[in-house]
Design a protein around this motif. Structure first.
Motif, mmCIF file in Angstrom:
data_model
loop_
_atom_site.group_PDB
_atom_site.id
_atom_site.type_symbol
_atom_site.label_atom_id
_atom_site.label_comp_id
_atom_site.label_asym_id
_atom_site.label_seq_id
_atom_site.Cartn_x
_atom_site.Cartn_y
_atom_site.Cartn_z
ATOM 1 N N LEU A 232 0.898 -5.562 9.878
ATOM 2 C CA LEU A 232 -0.422 -6.151 10.149
ATOM 3 C C LEU A 232 -1.526 -5.099 10.125
ATOM 4 C CD1 LEU A 232 0.587 -8.618 13.010
ATOM 5 C CD2 LEU A 232 -0.121 -9.228 10.691
ATOM 6 N N ASP A 233 -1.203 -3.924 9.624
ATOM 7 C CA ASP A 233 -2.150 -2.803 9.655
ATOM 8 C C ASP A 233 -3.516 -3.179 9.076
ATOM 9 O OD1 ASP A 233 -2.729 0.194 9.762
ATOM 10 O OD2 ASP A 233 -3.060 -0.257 7.645
ATOM 11 N N ARG A 234 -3.532 -3.857 7.922
ATOM 12 C CA ARG A 234 -4.811 -4.166 7.264
ATOM 13 C C ARG A 234 -5.593 -5.246 8.018
ATOM 14 N NH1 ARG A 234 -4.485 -1.847 2.163
ATOM 15 N NH2 ARG A 234 -3.137 -0.067 2.431
ATOM 16 N N THR A 235 -4.875 -6.146 8.671
ATOM 17 C CA THR A 235 -5.558 -7.169 9.469
ATOM 18 C C THR A 235 -6.162 -6.533 10.721
ATOM 19 O OG1 THR A 235 -4.061 -8.868 8.639
ATOM 20 C CG2 THR A 235 -5.240 -9.369 10.677
ATOM 21 N N ILE A 236 -5.406 -5.626 11.317
ATOM 22 C CA ILE A 236 -5.920 -4.900 12.491
ATOM 23 C C ILE A 236 -7.171 -4.107 12.092
ATOM 24 C CG2 ILE A 236 -5.390 -3.020 14.109
ATOM 25 C CD1 ILE A 236 -2.412 -4.049 13.959
ATOM 26 N N GLN B 291 4.979 -2.376 3.103
ATOM 27 C CA GLN B 291 4.937 -3.124 4.360
ATOM 28 C C GLN B 291 3.546 -3.702 4.630
ATOM 29 O OE1 GLN B 291 7.523 -3.690 6.557
ATOM 30 N NE2 GLN B 291 8.908 -2.774 5.075
ATOM 31 N N THR B 292 2.523 -2.973 4.207
ATOM 32 C CA THR B 292 1.160 -3.416 4.520
ATOM 33 C C THR B 292 0.674 -4.531 3.589
ATOM 34 O OG1 THR B 292 0.227 -1.673 3.143
ATOM 35 C CG2 THR B 292 0.510 -1.166 5.486
ATOM 36 N N ASN B 293 1.534 -5.007 2.689
ATOM 37 C CA ASN B 293 1.158 -6.115 1.791
ATOM 38 C C ASN B 293 1.491 -7.487 2.370
ATOM 39 O OD1 ASN B 293 2.290 -4.244 -1.112
ATOM 40 N ND2 ASN B 293 0.268 -4.306 -0.191
ATOM 41 N N PHE B 294 2.415 -7.518 3.337
ATOM 42 C CA PHE B 294 2.919 -8.821 3.795
ATOM 43 C C PHE B 294 1.859 -9.677 4.478
ATOM 44 C CE2 PHE B 294 6.947 -6.197 4.121
ATOM 45 C CZ PHE B 294 7.416 -6.617 2.893
ATOM 46 N N THR C 205 -9.117 3.762 -0.540
ATOM 47 C CA THR C 205 -8.808 3.841 0.887
ATOM 48 C C THR C 205 -8.144 2.540 1.314
ATOM 49 O OG1 THR C 205 -10.989 2.986 1.373
ATOM 50 C CG2 THR C 205 -10.732 5.378 1.391
ATOM 51 N N ALA C 206 -7.631 2.527 2.547
ATOM 52 C CA ALA C 206 -7.013 1.307 3.067
ATOM 53 C C ALA C 206 -8.074 0.225 3.185
ATOM 54 C CB ALA C 206 -6.396 1.600 4.415
ATOM 55 N N ILE C 207 -7.794 -0.919 2.590
ATOM 56 C CA ILE C 207 -8.792 -1.989 2.552
ATOM 57 C C ILE C 207 -8.479 -3.001 3.646
ATOM 58 C CG2 ILE C 207 -9.692 -3.890 1.147
ATOM 59 C CD1 ILE C 207 -9.034 -2.113 -1.295
#
Lengths: 234, 444
Positions: free
Chosen positions: B7-11, B254-257, B363-365
């Motif tokens: 959930l990194d990108r949602t966080i 993992q950060t795609n899910f 960068t992380a989007i």
């Protein structure tokens, strides 16, 4: 019949789907309206990247007054990120660029002569990852780039698919853009940045006291209020 | 692997507004602690639109890490609903528990967990609960969610765009519920996360294709979130067939899910193009091209008549536009907003729409399931409308939407795309205007 032009009126600003009314004046600069809108929505995340758009998709020019930009009473304007501000105008610097720039300018200028460097980076990117120090004649009052070096420089850039992102030079005292600086930038493309460092770059290693300008489409240099409007770390 | 990583990108997106003092773990916990009850009866699940609505809302909620309970009877799946597997709808959804995001469960209702939110499909009967409840309704192209007591219609349509639209509206409400419970950096930001009692979206009703709709060759540039959302939607359209290629040089991380709608956690480290092509088969015959799209490469010489671009990289969009002779559909997200546009021959191109490179670089989007899904859904609709000859008019060439307060009149803004003299593609529309002298004065 006499037509009455409203000098003070409200426009509607949309941000994240929410609409708020903002009072504007005909003589007011669009940049001021933009700042009001940013303040009204309490936007703290990258506010410098935002612009106002009309509902026809066109950008509201920021270097005009409300009247000259053609903003009408009750007009609905969309506040959203503007890639142009982050692209041509906004540079992402590799971490050592400012340090390298000051070192070069100090070493060459020795506190008594003007000096110049060019910031370069990959052509299809806004990244600055190199500092080019041109061969030049120098004096306390100016500098002159060597023609042969310049020709070779363009060839090298083309071969490596790099481009000049900004020019940086020093002044003896105050940082400002002289008439020569205005007329002879190394790149005459809209959005190009010119940076002037005061005191032959002998002061603090920072861009906060620099004069930073962006070339507009009409050939006029527009001074930026603070470096963060155009420059950030990669 | 842990949910906090998935959930990194949602966080990261939550961090646009959440107070800096709140840890990532706390934001993750807030997302995971939400319990949503989905209620449906057999009548509302007897149509493909109703089933697509249900599977989509469950998927979008799970990809935000939330806990879902299903109060519904078992019914047969009318059509395939990838990535859900099986022939029974309820069992397929229950089997997805813990498979879209680690720890995001899909279960039968339990007295242990009272729901925080309830979503009721159509006119299904439900017991009254003291928590926010929305009814999800709609038709072929139109989706709505409502909180009032006014009667809503039963799901009956076969065409599922309205069903998926209603689902994504509901998922947005669940996300806002989480944000309202977190301390925000500025209290005034709460306005973006207030609940929308009633909201709806209509993609514009046009006659739905009555028989097989063979799109022929379609190239997908990227197998990431936007393309997967578009394919997820296209796969659910009855009788649609596609034969084309899908380009991407990336593997699933993992950060795609949190947003890749055709992906499950066991797909980690797989080439995105192969897993997407596999999940789209047999309806769509997509050739996986495990490579970055490059304009000069032999593969770029003969582009399909329809090209869908879901890449974030702006220069890549220009490259694709330069190679495309037919229709180009571009979709992307920017924090809570989406941008979707369509570019045909002679029309202002994607270079006019996105004339300079993005400031953020690689960068992380920040992303969240429901925003990415809106982008893909809008892309799929634009493609279908082009194919059936019912394209949006040029004054709707671009859609900018922020799907947070869909009850607000300006949540979405349609606009034309203005040809730009400095268009990096130098498309036909610009060339014609230059030769006609229309750019004698600087373009706005």
């Amino acid at each position: 019949m006499e037509s009455v032009v409203e000098r003070k009126f409200a426009v509607e600003i949309i941000y994240n789907g929410i609409t708020k009314k903002i009072e504007v004046e005909a003589e007011e600069q669009v940049t001021a309206v933009l700042q009001k809108a940013i303040a009204e929505f309490h936007i703290t995340q990258n506010p410098h990247l935002l612009s106002l758009y009309r509902q026809d998709g066109s950008l509201v020019p920021e270097n005009e007054s409300v009247e000259r930009a053609g903003i009408k009473p009750r007009e609905v304007l969309l506040l959203r990120p503007n890639a142009v501000k982050g692209g041509n105008g906004f540079l992402r610097l590799a971490s050592d660029i400012v340090q390298r720039t000051f070192s070069t300018l100090r070493e060459c200028g020795r506190g008594e002569c003007e000096c110049a460097v060019y910031w370069i980076g990959p052509s299809e990117s806004n990244l600055v990852n190199g500092v080019e120090h041109p061969i030049h004649r120098r004096s306390p009052f100016g500098y002159e780039i060597n023609d042969h070096w310049l020709t070779d420089f363009w060839k090298r850039l083309a071969a490596s698919k790099h481009s000049v992102k900004a020019q940086v030079h020093t002044h003896p005292g105050e940082a400002f853009h002289s008439a020569t600086d205005d007329n002879w930038p190394i790149v005459s493309q809209e959005g190009f940045l010119s940076i002037v460092i005061p005191d032959f770059a002998t002061g603090e290693i920072s861009l906060k006291n620099a004069w930073i300008g962006r070339l507009r489409g009409d050939g006029i240099w527009s001074r930026l209020a603070w470096p963060e409007q155009a420059i950030g770390l990669a | 692997m842990s949910a906090i990583e998935q959930l990194d990108r949602t966080i990261l997106l939550c961090r646009d507004h959440v107070s800096d003092e709140v840890s990532d773990a706390s934001i993750c916990q807030s997302l995971q602690s939400v319990h949503v009850l989905c209620v449906a009866d057999a009548a509302n699940l007897s149509s493909h639109s109703g089933q697509s609505c249900l599977t989509t809302v469950v998927s979008l909620l799970s990809r935000m890490g939330m806990q879902v309970a299903l109060a519904l009877p078992e019914v047969s799946m009318i059509r395939r609903q990838p990535p859900f597997q099986g022939t029974g709808l309820r069992d397929s959804l229950l089997a997805s528990s813990d498979k879209l995001i680690s720890g995001a469960t899909v279960q039968e209702p339990s007295s242990k967990h009272k729901p925080d939110l309830v979503f009721v499909l159509g006119d299904s009967t439900r017991e009254e609960r003291a928590c926010p409840t929305w009814r999800l309704s709609g038709s072929e192209w139109h989706g709505a969610i409502t909180q009032g007591a006014a009667p809503v219609s039963r799901w009956t349509a076969e065409w599922p765009i309205g069903g998926m639209t209603s689902a994504v509206l509901a998922a947005g409400e669940a996300f806002k519920y989480v944000m309202r419970r977190l301390p925000l950096r500025s209290k005034v930001d709460l306005v973006f996360f207030e609940p929308s009692p009633d909201s709806n979206w209509n993609f514009g009703s046009i006659p739905v294709p009555a028989r097989m709709l063979d799109l022929g060759a379609v190239d997908f540039i990227s197998a990431g979130a936007i393309s997967q959302a578009a394919l997820y939607a296209l796969l659910r359209l009855p009788y649609v067939r596609i034969a084309g290629r899908i380009f991407d040089d990336d593997v699933t991380s993992q950060t795609n899910f949190n947003r890749n709608m055709l992906t499950v956690v066991s797909d980690a480290d797989l080439e995105k193009v192969r897993l997407v092509a596999g999940r789209c088969s047999p309806e769509f015959n997509l050739t996986p091209e495990f490579q970055r799209f490059v304009a000069g490469a032999p593969e770029a010489r003969h582009m399909a008549p329809y090209v869908l671009v879901g890449v974030d990289d702006i220069p890549s969009r220009w490259q694709v536009q330069r190679c495309t002779r037919g229709i180009l559909v571009v979709s992307g997200t920017s924090h809570f907003s989406i941008s979707a546009s369509c570019h045909g021959p002679g029309e202002p191109c994607c270079g006019c729409q996105h004339p300079v490179d993005d400031p953020d670089g690689p960068t992380a989007i920040p992303t969240v399931s429901f925003v990415s899904f809106w982008a893909g859904l809008a892309m799929a609709v634009r493609l279908i409308r082009r194919v059936v000859g019912a394209s949006y008019s040029l004054d709707r060439q671009h859609l900018w939407m922020t799907p947070l307060r869909m009850d607000q009149p300006h949540a979405a803004v349609w606009s034309p795309v203005a040809p730009r003299k400095d268009c990096p593609v130098q498309c036909l529309a610009v060339s014609e205007l230059v030769s006609s002298g229309a750019f004698a004065s600087p373009p706005r």
